[in-house]
Design a protein around this motif. Structure first.
Motif, PDB file in Angstrom:
ATOM      1  N   ALA A 365       0.855  -1.187   0.000  1.00  0.00           N
ATOM      2  CA  ALA A 365       0.000   0.000   0.000  1.00  0.00           C
ATOM      3  C   ALA A 365       0.890   1.236   0.000  1.00  0.00           C
ATOM      4  CB  ALA A 365      -0.921   0.019   1.224  1.00  0.00           C
ATOM      5  N   ARG A 366       0.336   2.326  -0.471  1.00  0.00           N
ATOM      6  CA  ARG A 366       1.100   3.582  -0.501  1.00  0.00           C
ATOM      7  C   ARG A 366       0.480   4.560   0.492  1.00  0.00           C
ATOM      8  NH1 ARG A 366       2.187   4.525  -6.136  1.00  0.00           N
ATOM      9  NH2 ARG A 366       3.619   2.821  -5.685  1.00  0.00           N
ATOM     10  N   ARG A 367       1.236   4.884   1.521  1.00  0.00           N
ATOM     11  CA  ARG A 367       0.744   5.833   2.517  1.00  0.00           C
ATOM     12  C   ARG A 367       0.902   7.256   2.002  1.00  0.00           C
ATOM     13  NH1 ARG A 367       3.863   4.597   6.737  1.00  0.00           N
ATOM     14  NH2 ARG A 367       5.157   6.472   6.650  1.00  0.00           N
ATOM     15  N   ARG A 368      -0.136   8.047   2.213  1.00  0.00           N
ATOM     16  CA  ARG A 368      -0.142   9.429   1.723  1.00  0.00           C
ATOM     17  C   ARG A 368      -0.331  10.400   2.876  1.00  0.00           C
ATOM     18  NH1 ARG A 368      -1.056   8.785  -3.871  1.00  0.00           N
ATOM     19  NH2 ARG A 368      -1.754   6.670  -4.381  1.00  0.00           N
ATOM     20  N   ALA A 374       2.216  11.054  -1.804  1.00  0.00           N
ATOM     21  CA  ALA A 374       2.763   9.795  -1.293  1.00  0.00           C
ATOM     22  C   ALA A 374       3.938  10.070  -0.369  1.00  0.00           C
ATOM     23  CB  ALA A 374       3.200   8.918  -2.461  1.00  0.00           C
ATOM     24  N   LEU A 388      -4.674   1.751   5.883  1.00  0.00           N
ATOM     25  CA  LEU A 388      -4.120   1.578   4.531  1.00  0.00           C
ATOM     26  C   LEU A 388      -5.025   0.739   3.633  1.00  0.00           C
ATOM     27  CD1 LEU A 388      -0.371   0.882   5.407  1.00  0.00           C
ATOM     28  CD2 LEU A 388      -1.345   2.995   4.485  1.00  0.00           C
ATOM     29  N   ASP A 391      -5.723   2.019   0.218  1.00  0.00           N
ATOM     30  CA  ASP A 391      -4.564   2.440  -0.572  1.00  0.00           C
ATOM     31  C   ASP A 391      -3.741   1.258  -1.063  1.00  0.00           C
ATOM     32  OD1 ASP A 391      -4.877   5.326  -0.297  1.00  0.00           O
ATOM     33  OD2 ASP A 391      -4.424   4.997   1.814  1.00  0.00           O
ATOM     34  N   GLN A 392      -4.351   0.068  -1.106  1.00  0.00           N
ATOM     35  CA  GLN A 392      -3.612  -1.102  -1.553  1.00  0.00           C
ATOM     36  C   GLN A 392      -3.317  -1.008  -3.048  1.00  0.00           C
ATOM     37  OE1 GLN A 392      -4.506  -5.008   0.304  1.00  0.00           O
ATOM     38  NE2 GLN A 392      -6.357  -3.999   1.064  1.00  0.00           N
TER      39      GLN A 392
END
Length: 442
Positions: A365-368, A374, A388, A391-392
């Protein structure tokens, strides 16, 4: 519109021999040992980005899906394997019925990635998954390298048009794949007609220096081209004297002249002079296209020049110094036995020299941050944290052996532009540096 849209035949030969011999010898040994049917999970990732790169670009996913679908051992292929004695008869019998029946998950095409990102996950029996290693890596390593170079060039171009024209600088089949990957990375057109035919990429092209040299004068050459292709054509103006060529071009085509192309010299200086001359002659809407061994650094150096489009060849189709992404395909989990209900056991290579891997079936996942930018690539093997869940990054590509995620190339291209825009601004810097996002394992 591409070949399939037109109802025309497109070659879909077997991809089964796009592999290394040891994939088949491993299969034979596993069949004999009784371990070939163990449920397994393989993942594709890279341990590091090429030196100086801030992010990677995943390209070639659509081609991977085609390759998996066409991975068949037809009689001619089986005959070759038998004649060479590469595997034994029981293995040949098994291969004759091979059809991938597993599942594939991965980052969607055009997405960015970082060290450790599980960009592709292949699940099924060991036997059916291990055979796909070489062809998957061959496609992803090549196409992602080209797309990464294209993305950097696109960022450096700052919205100006980019044309891929590297077919003559690489293998003829690699040229088609490179044009596709460049389009995903932000290029708008290609000179390669096979890429246009197969993938529907817009194609462009007018003339080379040979056309001018063929005629008794540059004026005759320009007249022939305009008479044939219209006033909106692009005239190549650096065969002899650039200033004289521009003057002649406008005299023949008028202010409706589409563009002039400059292929040599000090491009920054010549572009400024040509723009001033075109404006003085009343051809204010005529565009300037520059070519000549460009890369992202040359494109960035022309940011202040009155250039409307760039044509890029050699540096693009060779990955601008990095022709591979060093992706690997590693077994990260396998069942304790051939029993379909046997639990998966994480496995990982442990070795010196930075070549160890992390075991276990992974999610990413990308944490923002609060602004949607990002800030980290998060990779884990346990439950996905609730924060998350939305956001996978991995999506289902193949289910039970059937492709479920084909999409237009335009979709991948748009996805990349959006993914790149969501990175920190430092991702666009061409100076050497570390990946713009850290990879966090949880």
């Amino acid at each position: 519109m591409n070949a399939a849209d037109l109802g025309l035949p497109v070659d879909v030969p077997s991809t089964a021999l796009f592999t290394d011999q040891y994939e088949l010898t491993m299969l034979q040994a596993a069949l004999r040992a009784g371990t070939a049917d163990r449920r397994s999970v393989f993942e594709v990732f890279t341990r590091r980005l090429p030196e100086g790169r801030r992010y990677g670009v995943l390209a070639g996913v659509g081609r991977v899906l085609d390759a998996v679908e066409n991975f068949r051992f037809d009689p001619a292929v089986l005959g070759f394997l038998r004649e060479r004695g590469i595997v034994d008869e029981p293995t040949l019998e098994w291969l004759a019925g091979y059809r991938f029946s597993g599942d594939v998950w991965g980052y969607p095409e055009g997405e960015v990635y970082f060290p450790g990102s599980p960009v592709l996950r292949v699940e099924g029996s060991f036997a059916e998954c291990v055979l796909l290693e070489t062809v998957i890596l061959s496609i992803l390593n090549h196409d992602s390298a080209i797309a990464a170079a294209a993305s950097r060039m696109s960022a450096a171009a700052g919205g100006r048009r980019l044309i891929e024209m590297g077919a003559r600088r690489t293998h003829e089949l690699a040229a088609v794949a490179a044009a596709r990957a460049a389009y995903v990375g932000g290029f708008e057109a290609t000179s390669d007609l096979a890429a246009g035919f197969r993938y529907g990429i817009p194609t462009v092209g007018t003339s080379a220096h040979a056309f001018t040299l063929l005629h008794d004068s540059e004026r005759d050459a320009f007249r022939a081209q305009v008479d044939t292709l219209g006033r909106g054509t692009t005239l190549l103006v650096d065969t002899y004297d650039v200033a004289e060529a521009v003057r002649t071009a406008v005299e023949i085509a008028g202010p409706e002249l589409g563009a002039v192309r400059i292929d040599s010299g000090d491009l920054l200086l010549v572009a400024h002079r040509v723009r001033a001359q075109l404006d003085e002659l009343g051809a204010r809407e005529t565009k300037i296209v520059v070519t000549s061994d460009l890369d992202e650094y040359a494109i960035a150096s022309l940011a202040a020049a009155p250039v409307d489009a760039y044509g890029v060849g050699t540096q693009l189709v060779t990955g601008s110094g990095h022709p591979t992404c060093s992706m690997v395909y590693k077994l990260v989990a396998r069942a304790a036995s051939a029993d379909p209900k046997a639990p998966l056991v994480p496995v990982a290579k442990k070795s010196l020299g930075g070549k160890a891997s992390v075991g276990g079936r992974k999610w990413a996942a990308r944490r923002r941050d609060a602004a949607g930018v990002a800030e980290a690539e998060v990779v884990g093997t346990g439950p996905v944290p609730e924060a998350l869940a939305g956001d996978q990054l991995l999506v289902e590509l193949v289910k039970g052996g059937e492709v479920v995620a084909r999409e237009p190339l335009e979709t991948a291209r748009a996805r990349h532009i959006a993914a790149r825009a969501a990175l920190p601004m430092s991702a666009m810097q061409l100076s050497r540096g570390e990946p713009v996002l850290p990879t966090e394992y949880v």
